[in-house]
Motif scaffolding. Structure first.
Motif, PDB file in Angstrom:
ATOM      1  N   GLU A  67      27.932  45.324  45.793  1.00  0.00           N
ATOM      2  CA  GLU A  67      27.187  44.381  46.020  1.00  0.00           C
ATOM      3  C   GLU A  67      27.975  42.905  45.465  1.00  0.00           C
ATOM      4  O   GLU A  67      28.605  42.942  44.604  1.00  0.00           O
ATOM      5  N   LEU A  68      27.366  41.787  46.115  1.00  0.00           N
ATOM      6  CA  LEU A  68      27.822  40.608  45.742  1.00  0.00           C
ATOM      7  C   LEU A  68      26.789  39.860  45.308  1.00  0.00           C
ATOM      8  O   LEU A  68      26.735  38.582  45.397  1.00  0.00           O
ATOM      9  N   ALA A  69      25.855  40.480  44.687  1.00  0.00           N
ATOM     10  CA  ALA A  69      24.523  39.430  44.314  1.00  0.00           C
ATOM     11  C   ALA A  69      24.774  38.321  43.315  1.00  0.00           C
ATOM     12  O   ALA A  69      24.125  37.171  43.359  1.00  0.00           O
ATOM     13  N   ASP A  70      25.868  38.462  42.494  1.00  0.00           N
ATOM     14  CA  ASP A  70      26.026  37.432  41.603  1.00  0.00           C
ATOM     15  C   ASP A  70      26.836  36.181  42.053  1.00  0.00           C
ATOM     16  O   ASP A  70      26.645  34.929  41.607  1.00  0.00           O
ATOM     17  N   ASN A  71      27.452  36.658  43.423  1.00  0.00           N
ATOM     18  CA  ASN A  71      28.253  35.231  43.784  1.00  0.00           C
ATOM     19  C   ASN A  71      28.373  35.834  45.304  1.00  0.00           C
ATOM     20  O   ASN A  71      29.421  36.283  45.967  1.00  0.00           O
ATOM     21  N   PRO A  72      27.193  35.423  46.129  1.00  0.00           N
ATOM     22  CA  PRO A  72      27.154  36.027  47.488  1.00  0.00           C
ATOM     23  C   PRO A  72      27.590  35.072  48.570  1.00  0.00           C
ATOM     24  O   PRO A  72      26.886  34.612  49.628  1.00  0.00           O
ATOM     25  N   ASN A  73      28.907  34.547  48.311  1.00  0.00           N
ATOM     26  CA  ASN A  73      29.551  33.842  49.239  1.00  0.00           C
ATOM     27  C   ASN A  73      30.976  34.069  49.565  1.00  0.00           C
ATOM     28  O   ASN A  73      31.226  35.155  48.951  1.00  0.00           O
ATOM     29  N   HIS A  74      31.603  33.373  50.146  1.00  0.00           N
ATOM     30  CA  HIS A  74      32.947  33.572  50.609  1.00  0.00           C
ATOM     31  C   HIS A  74      33.767  33.742  49.394  1.00  0.00           C
ATOM     32  O   HIS A  74      34.688  34.660  49.158  1.00  0.00           O
ATOM     33  N   THR A  75      33.780  32.913  48.274  1.00  0.00           N
ATOM     34  CA  THR A  75      34.471  32.906  47.132  1.00  0.00           C
ATOM     35  C   THR A  75      34.155  34.375  46.650  1.00  0.00           C
ATOM     36  O   THR A  75      35.294  34.686  45.737  1.00  0.00           O
ATOM     37  N   GLY A  76      32.963  34.694  46.531  1.00  0.00           N
ATOM     38  CA  GLY A  76      32.617  35.857  45.639  1.00  0.00           C
ATOM     39  C   GLY A  76      33.185  37.017  46.428  1.00  0.00           C
ATOM     40  O   GLY A  76      33.655  38.082  45.781  1.00  0.00           O
ATOM     41  N   ALA A  77      33.167  36.947  47.813  1.00  0.00           N
ATOM     42  CA  ALA A  77      33.984  38.136  48.616  1.00  0.00           C
ATOM     43  C   ALA A  77      35.475  38.209  48.203  1.00  0.00           C
ATOM     44  O   ALA A  77      35.935  39.353  48.059  1.00  0.00           O
ATOM     45  N   VAL A  78      35.779  37.120  48.190  1.00  0.00           N
ATOM     46  CA  VAL A  78      37.564  37.232  47.839  1.00  0.00           C
ATOM     47  C   VAL A  78      37.634  37.512  46.611  1.00  0.00           C
ATOM     48  O   VAL A  78      38.503  38.127  46.062  1.00  0.00           O
ATOM     49  N   ALA A  79      36.701  37.280  45.621  1.00  0.00           N
ATOM     50  CA  ALA A  79      36.886  37.442  44.324  1.00  0.00           C
ATOM     51  C   ALA A  79      37.008  39.126  44.099  1.00  0.00           C
ATOM     52  O   ALA A  79      37.435  39.799  43.427  1.00  0.00           O
ATOM     53  N   ALA A  80      35.850  39.514  44.751  1.00  0.00           N
ATOM     54  CA  ALA A  80      35.689  41.292  44.954  1.00  0.00           C
ATOM     55  C   ALA A  80      36.884  41.627  45.198  1.00  0.00           C
ATOM     56  O   ALA A  80      37.410  42.923  44.882  1.00  0.00           O
ATOM     57  N   LEU A  81      37.509  41.066  46.441  1.00  0.00           N
ATOM     58  CA  LEU A  81      38.958  41.859  46.958  1.00  0.00           C
ATOM     59  C   LEU A  81      39.792  41.846  45.929  1.00  0.00           C
ATOM     60  O   LEU A  81      40.436  42.770  45.890  1.00  0.00           O
ATOM     61  N   MET A  82      39.954  40.752  45.161  1.00  0.00           N
ATOM     62  CA  MET A  82      40.864  40.507  44.236  1.00  0.00           C
ATOM     63  C   MET A  82      40.858  41.700  43.080  1.00  0.00           C
ATOM     64  O   MET A  82      41.673  42.364  42.878  1.00  0.00           O
ATOM     65  N   GLU A  83      39.525  42.020  42.726  1.00  0.00           N
ATOM     66  CA  GLU A  83      39.258  43.220  41.935  1.00  0.00           C
ATOM     67  C   GLU A  83      39.741  44.476  42.543  1.00  0.00           C
ATOM     68  O   GLU A  83      40.124  45.523  41.784  1.00  0.00           O
ATOM     69  N   GLU A  84      39.330  44.537  43.808  1.00  0.00           N
ATOM     70  CA  GLU A  84      39.816  45.675  44.423  1.00  0.00           C
ATOM     71  C   GLU A  84      41.108  45.891  44.538  1.00  0.00           C
ATOM     72  O   GLU A  84      41.810  47.336  44.244  1.00  0.00           O
ATOM     73  N   LEU A  85      41.849  44.984  44.776  1.00  0.00           N
ATOM     74  CA  LEU A  85      43.423  45.194  44.820  1.00  0.00           C
ATOM     75  C   LEU A  85      43.892  45.415  43.616  1.00  0.00           C
ATOM     76  O   LEU A  85      44.879  46.389  43.242  1.00  0.00           O
ATOM     77  N   LYS A  86      43.407  44.942  42.203  1.00  0.00           N
ATOM     78  CA  LYS A  86      43.891  45.165  41.124  1.00  0.00           C
ATOM     79  C   LYS A  86      43.496  46.870  40.629  1.00  0.00           C
ATOM     80  O   LYS A  86      44.447  47.328  40.014  1.00  0.00           O
ATOM     81  N   LYS A  87      42.579  47.232  41.153  1.00  0.00           N
ATOM     82  CA  LYS A  87      42.153  48.936  41.068  1.00  0.00           C
ATOM     83  C   LYS A  87      43.410  49.614  41.619  1.00  0.00           C
ATOM     84  O   LYS A  87      43.600  50.815  40.979  1.00  0.00           O
ATOM     85  N   HIS A  88      43.915  49.243  42.581  1.00  0.00           N
ATOM     86  CA  HIS A  88      44.920  49.956  43.391  1.00  0.00           C
ATOM     87  C   HIS A  88      46.285  49.383  43.056  1.00  0.00           C
ATOM     88  O   HIS A  88      47.051  49.969  43.746  1.00  0.00           O
ATOM     89  N   GLY A  89      46.343  48.339  42.175  1.00  0.00           N
ATOM     90  CA  GLY A  89      47.640  47.853  41.936  1.00  0.00           C
ATOM     91  C   GLY A  89      48.454  47.014  42.864  1.00  0.00           C
ATOM     92  O   GLY A  89      49.642  47.169  42.927  1.00  0.00           O
ATOM     93  N   LEU A  90      47.687  46.760  43.525  1.00  0.00           N
ATOM     94  CA  LEU A  90      48.094  45.989  44.829  1.00  0.00           C
ATOM     95  C   LEU A  90      48.057  44.340  44.703  1.00  0.00           C
ATOM     96  O   LEU A  90      49.033  43.642  45.507  1.00  0.00           O
ATOM     97  N   ASP A  91      47.384  43.936  43.622  1.00  0.00           N
ATOM     98  CA  ASP A  91      47.419  42.404  43.587  1.00  0.00           C
ATOM     99  C   ASP A  91      48.667  41.783  43.343  1.00  0.00           C
ATOM    100  O   ASP A  91      48.900  40.820  44.133  1.00  0.00           O
ATOM    101  N   SER A  92      49.483  42.183  42.657  1.00  0.00           N
ATOM    102  CA  SER A  92      50.778  41.752  42.398  1.00  0.00           C
ATOM    103  C   SER A  92      51.695  41.617  43.498  1.00  0.00           C
ATOM    104  O   SER A  92      52.824  41.026  43.364  1.00  0.00           O
ATOM    105  N   ARG A  93      51.500  42.545  44.571  1.00  0.00           N
ATOM    106  CA  ARG A  93      52.371  42.725  45.548  1.00  0.00           C
ATOM    107  C   ARG A  93      51.988  41.800  46.776  1.00  0.00           C
ATOM    108  O   ARG A  93      52.745  41.778  47.836  1.00  0.00           O
ATOM    109  N   ILE A  94      50.914  41.167  46.671  1.00  0.00           N
ATOM    110  CA  ILE A  94      50.581  40.133  47.669  1.00  0.00           C
ATOM    111  C   ILE A  94      51.500  39.013  47.868  1.00  0.00           C
ATOM    112  O   ILE A  94      51.587  38.009  46.665  1.00  0.00           O
ATOM    113  N   GLY A  95      52.148  38.627  48.778  1.00  0.00           N
ATOM    114  CA  GLY A  95      53.009  37.538  48.876  1.00  0.00           C
ATOM    115  C   GLY A  95      52.623  36.399  49.539  1.00  0.00           C
ATOM    116  O   GLY A  95      53.018  35.227  48.875  1.00  0.00           O
ATOM    117  N   ALA A  96      51.643  36.527  50.508  1.00  0.00           N
ATOM    118  CA  ALA A  96      51.115  35.276  51.222  1.00  0.00           C
ATOM    119  C   ALA A  96      49.783  35.677  51.714  1.00  0.00           C
ATOM    120  O   ALA A  96      49.563  36.985  51.947  1.00  0.00           O
TER     121      ALA A  96
END
Length: 398
Positions: free
Chosen positions: A56-85
Protein backbone atom coordinates in the motif's frame (compact mmCIF):
# COMPACT_ATOMS: atom_id res chain seq x y z
CA UNK A 1 25.07 -11.89 -15.93
CA UNK A 2 25.98 -8.21 -15.86
CA UNK A 3 26.98 -6.64 -12.56
CA UNK A 4 25.09 -3.48 -13.51
CA UNK A 5 21.35 -3.65 -14.05
CA UNK A 6 18.99 -1.29 -15.84
CA UNK A 7 15.77 -0.03 -14.28
CA UNK A 8 13.12 0.75 -16.90
CA UNK A 9 10.20 3.00 -15.93
CA UNK A 10 7.01 3.64 -17.89
CA UNK A 11 4.76 6.16 -16.16
CA UNK A 12 1.13 6.98 -16.80
CA UNK A 13 -0.89 9.70 -15.12
CA UNK A 14 -2.07 7.32 -12.38
CA UNK A 15 0.25 4.35 -12.87
CA UNK A 16 3.88 3.32 -12.97
CA UNK A 17 5.30 0.20 -14.59
CA UNK A 18 8.84 -0.82 -13.73
CA UNK A 19 11.25 -3.58 -14.63
CA UNK A 20 14.82 -4.37 -13.60
CA UNK A 21 16.69 -5.99 -16.48
CA UNK A 22 20.05 -7.57 -17.01
CA UNK A 23 21.02 -5.83 -20.23
CA UNK A 24 23.35 -8.66 -21.30
CA UNK A 25 20.91 -11.54 -20.94
CA UNK A 26 17.60 -9.69 -21.19
CA UNK A 27 16.42 -11.38 -17.99
CA UNK A 28 13.86 -9.49 -15.87
CA UNK A 29 14.86 -9.81 -12.22
CA UNK A 30 12.00 -7.78 -10.80
CA UNK A 31 8.92 -6.04 -12.15
CA UNK A 32 6.28 -3.82 -10.62
CA UNK A 33 3.03 -2.03 -11.35
CA UNK A 34 1.77 0.89 -9.29
CA UNK A 35 -1.89 1.79 -9.71
CA UNK A 36 -4.37 4.44 -8.51
CA UNK A 37 -1.56 6.95 -7.95
CA UNK A 38 -2.77 10.26 -6.48
CA UNK A 39 -5.66 8.43 -4.79
CA UNK A 40 -5.77 7.39 -1.13
CA UNK A 41 -5.90 3.69 -2.00
CA UNK A 42 -2.82 3.72 -4.27
CA UNK A 43 -0.72 0.57 -4.22
CA UNK A 44 2.17 -1.13 -5.99
CA UNK A 45 2.46 -4.81 -6.88
CA UNK A 46 5.88 -6.45 -7.15
CA UNK A 47 6.77 -9.64 -8.98
CA UNK A 48 10.02 -11.44 -8.16
CA UNK A 49 10.82 -15.04 -9.12
CA UNK A 50 7.26 -15.55 -10.27
CA UNK A 51 5.75 -14.50 -6.92
CA UNK A 52 3.67 -11.37 -6.43
CA UNK A 53 2.97 -9.23 -3.41
CA UNK A 54 1.24 -5.90 -2.90
CA UNK A 55 2.38 -2.81 -0.95
CA UNK A 56 0.00 0.00 0.00
CA UNK A 57 1.16 3.55 -0.77
CA UNK A 58 -1.19 5.38 1.60
CA UNK A 59 1.57 7.50 3.18
CA UNK A 60 2.88 8.75 -0.18
CA UNK A 61 0.38 7.83 -2.92
CA UNK A 62 2.18 9.39 -5.87
CA UNK A 63 4.95 8.59 -8.36
CA UNK A 64 7.70 9.48 -5.87
CA UNK A 65 6.09 7.19 -3.29
CA UNK A 66 5.94 4.38 -5.84
CA UNK A 67 9.60 4.78 -6.76
CA UNK A 68 10.54 4.96 -3.07
CA UNK A 69 8.67 1.68 -2.48
CA UNK A 70 10.50 0.22 -5.46
CA UNK A 71 13.83 1.23 -3.92
CA UNK A 72 12.88 -0.53 -0.66
CA UNK A 73 11.94 -3.67 -2.61
CA UNK A 74 15.26 -3.59 -4.44
CA UNK A 75 17.10 -3.33 -1.11
CA UNK A 76 15.25 -6.40 0.19
CA UNK A 77 16.64 -8.43 -2.70
CA UNK A 78 20.09 -6.85 -2.72
CA UNK A 79 19.53 -5.28 -6.13
CA UNK A 80 19.66 -1.56 -5.23
CA UNK A 81 23.47 -1.31 -5.45
CA UNK A 82 23.48 -3.04 -8.84
CA UNK A 83 21.25 -0.51 -10.63
CA UNK A 84 23.54 1.31 -13.05
CA UNK A 85 21.11 3.56 -14.88
CA UNK A 86 17.41 4.27 -15.39
CA UNK A 87 15.63 4.28 -18.73
CA UNK A 88 12.35 6.13 -19.17
CA UNK A 89 9.72 5.65 -21.82
CA UNK A 90 8.73 9.13 -23.01
CA UNK A 91 5.78 9.24 -25.37
CA UNK A 92 6.51 12.35 -27.44
CA UNK A 93 9.78 14.00 -28.36
CA UNK A 94 8.08 15.91 -31.18
CA UNK A 95 10.59 17.12 -33.74
CA UNK A 96 13.17 17.77 -31.03
CA UNK A 97 14.45 14.23 -30.47
CA UNK A 98 15.17 11.65 -33.17
CA UNK A 99 17.16 9.38 -30.82
CA UNK A 100 17.27 8.36 -27.18
CA UNK A 101 19.20 10.81 -25.01
CA UNK A 102 20.73 11.18 -21.53
CA UNK A 103 18.37 13.36 -19.50
CA UNK A 104 19.62 16.80 -18.49
CA UNK A 105 17.67 19.85 -17.37
CA UNK A 106 17.71 20.97 -21.00
CA UNK A 107 16.14 17.66 -22.06
CA UNK A 108 13.52 17.98 -19.32
CA UNK A 109 12.66 21.41 -20.74
CA UNK A 110 12.41 19.85 -24.20
CA UNK A 111 10.01 17.16 -22.95
CA UNK A 112 7.94 19.88 -21.30
CA UNK A 113 7.87 21.77 -24.61
CA UNK A 114 6.32 18.67 -26.22
CA UNK A 115 3.47 18.43 -23.67
CA UNK A 116 0.90 19.92 -26.11
CA UNK A 117 1.63 16.95 -28.41
CA UNK A 118 1.04 14.39 -25.62
CA UNK A 119 -0.87 16.20 -22.84
CA UNK A 120 -1.83 13.01 -21.01
CA UNK A 121 1.49 11.19 -21.30
CA UNK A 122 4.47 13.58 -21.20
CA UNK A 123 3.56 15.15 -17.82
CA UNK A 124 3.35 11.64 -16.33
CA UNK A 125 6.67 10.70 -17.91
CA UNK A 126 8.21 13.79 -16.32
CA UNK A 127 6.83 12.77 -12.91
CA UNK A 128 8.65 9.47 -13.27
CA UNK A 129 11.88 11.18 -14.28
CA UNK A 130 11.78 13.54 -11.31
CA UNK A 131 10.93 10.70 -8.92
CA UNK A 132 13.85 8.62 -10.20
CA UNK A 133 16.24 11.56 -9.93
CA UNK A 134 15.10 12.11 -6.35
CA UNK A 135 15.25 8.48 -5.15
CA UNK A 136 18.16 7.14 -7.25
CA UNK A 137 20.45 10.11 -6.73
CA UNK A 138 23.45 10.40 -9.00
CA UNK A 139 22.45 7.67 -11.46
CA UNK A 140 22.15 8.55 -15.15
CA UNK A 141 18.63 8.73 -16.57
CA UNK A 142 17.89 8.18 -20.25
CA UNK A 143 14.79 9.16 -22.24
CA UNK A 144 13.63 6.76 -24.97
CA UNK A 145 10.95 8.33 -27.16
CA UNK A 146 7.96 6.58 -28.75
CA UNK A 147 8.14 9.06 -31.61
CA UNK A 148 11.86 8.77 -32.40
CA UNK A 149 11.65 5.82 -34.83
CA UNK A 150 9.22 7.79 -36.99
CA UNK A 151 11.61 10.70 -37.63
CA UNK A 152 12.48 9.09 -40.95
CA UNK A 153 8.94 9.65 -42.29
CA UNK A 154 9.16 11.57 -45.58
CA UNK A 155 7.49 14.97 -45.65
CA UNK A 156 4.64 13.73 -47.83
CA UNK A 157 3.83 11.06 -45.20
CA UNK A 158 3.79 13.32 -42.13
CA UNK A 159 2.08 16.35 -43.67
CA UNK A 160 -1.63 16.91 -43.09
CA UNK A 161 -3.60 18.60 -45.88
CA UNK A 162 -4.15 21.64 -43.68
CA UNK A 163 -2.86 25.22 -43.98
CA UNK A 164 0.93 24.99 -43.70
CA UNK A 165 0.96 27.88 -41.26
CA UNK A 166 -0.44 25.51 -38.61
CA UNK A 167 2.62 23.30 -38.96
CA UNK A 168 5.02 26.23 -38.82
CA UNK A 169 3.33 27.77 -35.76
CA UNK A 170 2.24 24.75 -33.76
CA UNK A 171 4.02 21.70 -35.16
CA UNK A 172 0.71 20.28 -36.40
CA UNK A 173 1.79 17.16 -38.31
CA UNK A 174 1.80 13.38 -38.02
CA UNK A 175 4.31 12.00 -35.48
CA UNK A 176 3.44 8.35 -34.86
CA UNK A 177 3.89 6.27 -31.71
CA UNK A 178 4.92 2.75 -30.59
CA UNK A 179 8.31 3.49 -32.16
CA UNK A 180 10.35 1.56 -29.60
CA UNK A 181 8.28 -1.54 -30.31
CA UNK A 182 8.66 -1.12 -34.07
CA UNK A 183 12.40 -0.74 -33.77
CA UNK A 184 12.66 -3.95 -31.75
CA UNK A 185 10.32 -5.97 -33.96
CA UNK A 186 11.96 -4.83 -37.21
CA UNK A 187 15.32 -6.09 -35.93
CA UNK A 188 13.89 -9.27 -34.42
CA UNK A 189 11.79 -10.19 -37.46
CA UNK A 190 14.82 -9.93 -39.72
CA UNK A 191 16.91 -11.98 -37.29
CA UNK A 192 14.17 -14.61 -36.90
CA UNK A 193 13.84 -14.96 -40.69
CA UNK A 194 17.61 -14.92 -41.25
CA UNK A 195 17.42 -11.91 -43.56
CA UNK A 196 18.97 -8.45 -43.81
CA UNK A 197 16.63 -5.85 -42.32
CA UNK A 198 17.84 -3.30 -44.85
CA UNK A 199 16.70 -5.55 -47.71
CA UNK A 200 13.19 -6.19 -46.38
CA UNK A 201 9.94 -4.37 -47.10
CA UNK A 202 8.07 -4.83 -43.83
CA UNK A 203 4.66 -3.91 -42.52
CA UNK A 204 4.46 -4.25 -38.74
CA UNK A 205 1.17 -4.23 -36.81
CA UNK A 206 1.46 -3.41 -33.10
CA UNK A 207 -1.92 -4.49 -31.78
CA UNK A 208 -3.01 -3.99 -28.20
CA UNK A 209 -5.42 -1.72 -26.35
CA UNK A 210 -3.59 0.91 -28.34
CA UNK A 211 -2.98 -0.24 -31.91
CA UNK A 212 -1.01 1.06 -34.85
CA UNK A 213 0.76 -0.12 -37.96
CA UNK A 214 3.97 0.98 -39.68
CA UNK A 215 5.79 0.55 -42.97
CA UNK A 216 9.54 -0.15 -42.74
CA UNK A 217 11.85 -0.23 -45.77
CA UNK A 218 15.66 -0.09 -45.85
CA UNK A 219 15.49 -0.41 -42.06
CA UNK A 220 13.67 2.92 -41.70
CA UNK A 221 10.07 3.86 -41.00
CA UNK A 222 8.29 5.16 -44.10
CA UNK A 223 4.80 5.70 -42.70
CA UNK A 224 2.60 4.87 -39.72
CA UNK A 225 -1.06 5.03 -38.81
CA UNK A 226 -1.04 7.13 -35.62
CA UNK A 227 -0.66 10.84 -36.22
CA UNK A 228 -0.54 14.00 -34.14
CA UNK A 229 -1.93 11.91 -31.28
CA UNK A 230 -2.43 8.17 -30.68
CA UNK A 231 -6.11 8.50 -31.75
CA UNK A 232 -5.61 8.33 -35.52
CA UNK A 233 -5.52 5.11 -37.52
CA UNK A 234 -6.66 1.63 -36.51
CA UNK A 235 -9.61 0.62 -34.35
CA UNK A 236 -8.31 0.14 -30.79
CA UNK A 237 -9.61 -1.01 -27.42
CA UNK A 238 -11.44 2.21 -26.56
CA UNK A 239 -10.18 4.57 -29.31
CA UNK A 240 -12.07 5.02 -32.55
CA UNK A 241 -9.15 5.38 -34.92
CA UNK A 242 -10.02 7.19 -38.16
CA UNK A 243 -13.35 9.02 -38.23
CA UNK A 244 -14.73 11.89 -40.29
CA UNK A 245 -13.61 15.06 -38.43
CA UNK A 246 -17.10 16.45 -38.97
CA UNK A 247 -18.26 14.07 -36.23
CA UNK A 248 -17.47 16.96 -33.87
CA UNK A 249 -19.91 19.39 -35.48
CA UNK A 250 -22.47 16.63 -36.10
CA UNK A 251 -22.57 15.63 -32.43
CA UNK A 252 -22.49 19.26 -31.29
CA UNK A 253 -25.56 20.04 -33.37
CA UNK A 254 -27.47 16.80 -32.86
CA UNK A 255 -26.41 15.51 -29.44
CA UNK A 256 -25.42 18.78 -27.71
CA UNK A 257 -21.90 17.49 -27.06
CA UNK A 258 -18.94 19.85 -26.71
CA UNK A 259 -15.36 19.33 -27.93
CA UNK A 260 -14.20 17.80 -24.65
CA UNK A 261 -17.09 15.34 -24.55
CA UNK A 262 -16.57 14.19 -28.14
CA UNK A 263 -12.81 13.88 -27.63
CA UNK A 264 -13.39 11.85 -24.47
CA UNK A 265 -15.83 9.60 -26.33
CA UNK A 266 -13.42 9.02 -29.22
CA UNK A 267 -10.58 8.13 -26.84
CA UNK A 268 -12.32 6.26 -24.02
CA UNK A 269 -15.71 4.95 -25.16
CA UNK A 270 -15.20 3.92 -28.78
CA UNK A 271 -13.20 1.22 -30.58
CA UNK A 272 -13.90 -2.39 -29.63
CA UNK A 273 -15.78 -1.22 -26.53
CA UNK A 274 -18.03 1.14 -28.46
CA UNK A 275 -18.90 -1.30 -31.24
CA UNK A 276 -19.37 -4.39 -29.08
CA UNK A 277 -21.05 -2.57 -26.17
CA UNK A 278 -19.36 -5.23 -24.05
CA UNK A 279 -15.68 -4.71 -23.40
CA UNK A 280 -12.44 -3.25 -24.72
CA UNK A 281 -10.70 -6.59 -24.10
CA UNK A 282 -10.26 -8.57 -27.32
CA UNK A 283 -10.28 -11.85 -25.38
CA UNK A 284 -13.74 -11.15 -23.96
CA UNK A 285 -15.02 -10.08 -27.37
CA UNK A 286 -13.67 -13.21 -29.08
CA UNK A 287 -15.30 -15.39 -26.43
CA UNK A 288 -18.67 -13.64 -26.76
CA UNK A 289 -18.46 -13.62 -30.56
CA UNK A 290 -18.04 -17.38 -30.38
CA UNK A 291 -21.34 -17.51 -28.51
CA UNK A 292 -23.04 -15.52 -31.26
CA UNK A 293 -23.08 -12.01 -29.76
CA UNK A 294 -23.73 -9.70 -32.73
CA UNK A 295 -21.92 -6.66 -31.31
CA UNK A 296 -18.84 -8.75 -30.54
CA UNK A 297 -18.82 -10.31 -34.01
CA UNK A 298 -19.13 -6.89 -35.64
CA UNK A 299 -16.34 -5.44 -33.45
CA UNK A 300 -13.91 -8.18 -34.53
CA UNK A 301 -14.82 -7.77 -38.18
CA UNK A 302 -14.42 -3.99 -38.15
CA UNK A 303 -11.09 -4.31 -36.31
CA UNK A 304 -9.74 -6.86 -38.81
CA UNK A 305 -11.11 -5.14 -41.91
CA UNK A 306 -9.64 -1.75 -40.96
CA UNK A 307 -6.33 -3.42 -40.19
CA UNK A 308 -6.27 -5.27 -43.52
CA UNK A 309 -6.97 -2.03 -45.39
CA UNK A 310 -4.07 -0.40 -43.59
CA UNK A 311 -1.76 -3.30 -44.47
CA UNK A 312 -2.47 -2.51 -48.12
CA UNK A 313 -1.74 1.18 -47.69
CA UNK A 314 1.45 0.50 -45.72
CA UNK A 315 2.62 -1.87 -48.47
CA UNK A 316 2.44 1.16 -50.77
CA UNK A 317 4.59 3.14 -48.33
CA UNK A 318 7.13 0.28 -48.03
CA UNK A 319 7.33 -0.13 -51.79
CA UNK A 320 5.99 -3.68 -51.63
CA UNK A 321 5.56 -6.41 -49.06
CA UNK A 322 8.05 -9.09 -48.03
CA UNK A 323 7.06 -9.47 -44.37
CA UNK A 324 3.88 -8.76 -42.39
CA UNK A 325 4.69 -8.88 -38.68
CA UNK A 326 2.11 -9.07 -35.88
CA UNK A 327 3.08 -7.95 -32.38
CA UNK A 328 1.57 -6.52 -29.16
CA UNK A 329 -0.91 -8.28 -26.88
CA UNK A 330 -3.54 -8.88 -29.57
CA UNK A 331 -1.07 -9.34 -32.40
CA UNK A 332 0.88 -11.97 -30.48
CA UNK A 333 -2.06 -13.91 -29.05
CA UNK A 334 -5.15 -13.56 -31.22
CA UNK A 335 -4.96 -16.14 -33.96
CA UNK A 336 -8.60 -15.19 -34.67
CA UNK A 337 -7.71 -11.61 -35.63
CA UNK A 338 -4.67 -12.73 -37.60
CA UNK A 339 -6.74 -15.28 -39.50
CA UNK A 340 -9.36 -12.69 -40.41
CA UNK A 341 -6.71 -10.23 -41.59
CA UNK A 342 -4.95 -12.84 -43.72
CA UNK A 343 -8.33 -13.79 -45.16
CA UNK A 344 -8.84 -10.24 -46.37
CA UNK A 345 -5.28 -10.21 -47.78
CA UNK A 346 -5.55 -13.54 -49.58
CA UNK A 347 -5.77 -11.72 -52.93
CA UNK A 348 -2.22 -10.49 -52.31
CA UNK A 349 -1.00 -14.08 -52.10
CA UNK A 350 -0.84 -14.28 -48.31
CA UNK A 351 -2.11 -17.75 -47.42
CA UNK A 352 -2.68 -18.71 -43.80
CA UNK A 353 -1.12 -21.83 -42.31
CA UNK A 354 -3.89 -22.48 -39.77
CA UNK A 355 -1.87 -24.79 -37.52
CA UNK A 356 1.14 -22.47 -37.48
CA UNK A 357 -1.17 -19.57 -36.69
CA UNK A 358 -2.69 -21.50 -33.79
CA UNK A 359 0.76 -22.43 -32.46
CA UNK A 360 2.18 -18.88 -32.62
CA UNK A 361 0.70 -17.66 -29.34
CA UNK A 362 1.69 -16.99 -25.73
CA UNK A 363 5.18 -15.72 -26.47
CA UNK A 364 5.96 -18.01 -29.39
CA UNK A 365 7.36 -16.51 -32.58
CA UNK A 366 6.43 -18.15 -35.86
CA UNK A 367 5.74 -17.86 -39.57
CA UNK A 368 1.97 -18.23 -40.04
CA UNK A 369 1.73 -18.31 -43.83
CA UNK A 370 2.26 -21.24 -46.18
CA UNK A 371 5.55 -21.80 -48.02
CA UNK A 372 4.00 -20.80 -51.36
CA UNK A 373 2.76 -17.41 -50.11
CA UNK A 374 3.95 -14.31 -51.93
CA UNK A 375 5.11 -12.80 -48.62
CA UNK A 376 5.66 -14.09 -45.11
CA UNK A 377 3.37 -13.25 -42.20
CA UNK A 378 5.12 -13.70 -38.89
CA UNK A 379 4.36 -13.30 -35.18
CA UNK A 380 7.11 -11.57 -33.22
CA UNK A 381 6.64 -10.84 -29.48
CA UNK A 382 7.75 -7.30 -28.75
CA UNK A 383 10.06 -6.29 -25.92
CA UNK A 384 10.04 -2.53 -25.48
CA UNK A 385 11.64 -2.78 -22.04
CA UNK A 386 14.69 -4.56 -23.45
CA UNK A 387 15.02 -1.97 -26.21
CA UNK A 388 14.89 0.81 -23.60
CA UNK A 389 17.45 -1.07 -21.48
CA UNK A 390 19.82 -1.42 -24.46
CA UNK A 391 19.62 2.30 -25.25
CA UNK A 392 20.06 3.21 -21.59
CA UNK A 393 23.10 0.98 -21.14
CA UNK A 394 24.73 2.28 -24.31
CA UNK A 395 24.20 5.96 -23.51
CA UNK A 396 25.23 5.46 -19.87
CA UNK A 397 28.45 3.70 -20.84
CA UNK A 398 27.53 0.45 -19.06
Amino acid sequence: MSNKLILVLNCGSSSLKGAVLDNDSGDVLLSCLAEKLSLSDAYITFKVNGEKHKVELADNPNHTGAVAALMEELKKHGLDSRIGAIGHRVVSGGELYSDSIVITEEVVAGIEKCIPLAPLHNPANLLGIRAAQDIFKGLPNVAVFDTAFHHSLPQHAYTYALPRELYRKYGLRRYGFHGTSYRYVADEAARFLGKDKNQLRMVIAHLGNGASIAAVANGKCQDTSMGLTPLEGLVMGTRSGDVDPSVFSFLAENAGMDIKQVTDMLNKKSGLLGISELSSDCRVIEEEAGKGHEGAKLALEVFAYRLAKYVGSMAVAAGGLDVLAFTGGIGENSNVIRSKVLGYLNFLGLKEDAKANEDARFGNSGVITTADSSAQAVVIPTNEELMIAHDTAKLSGL
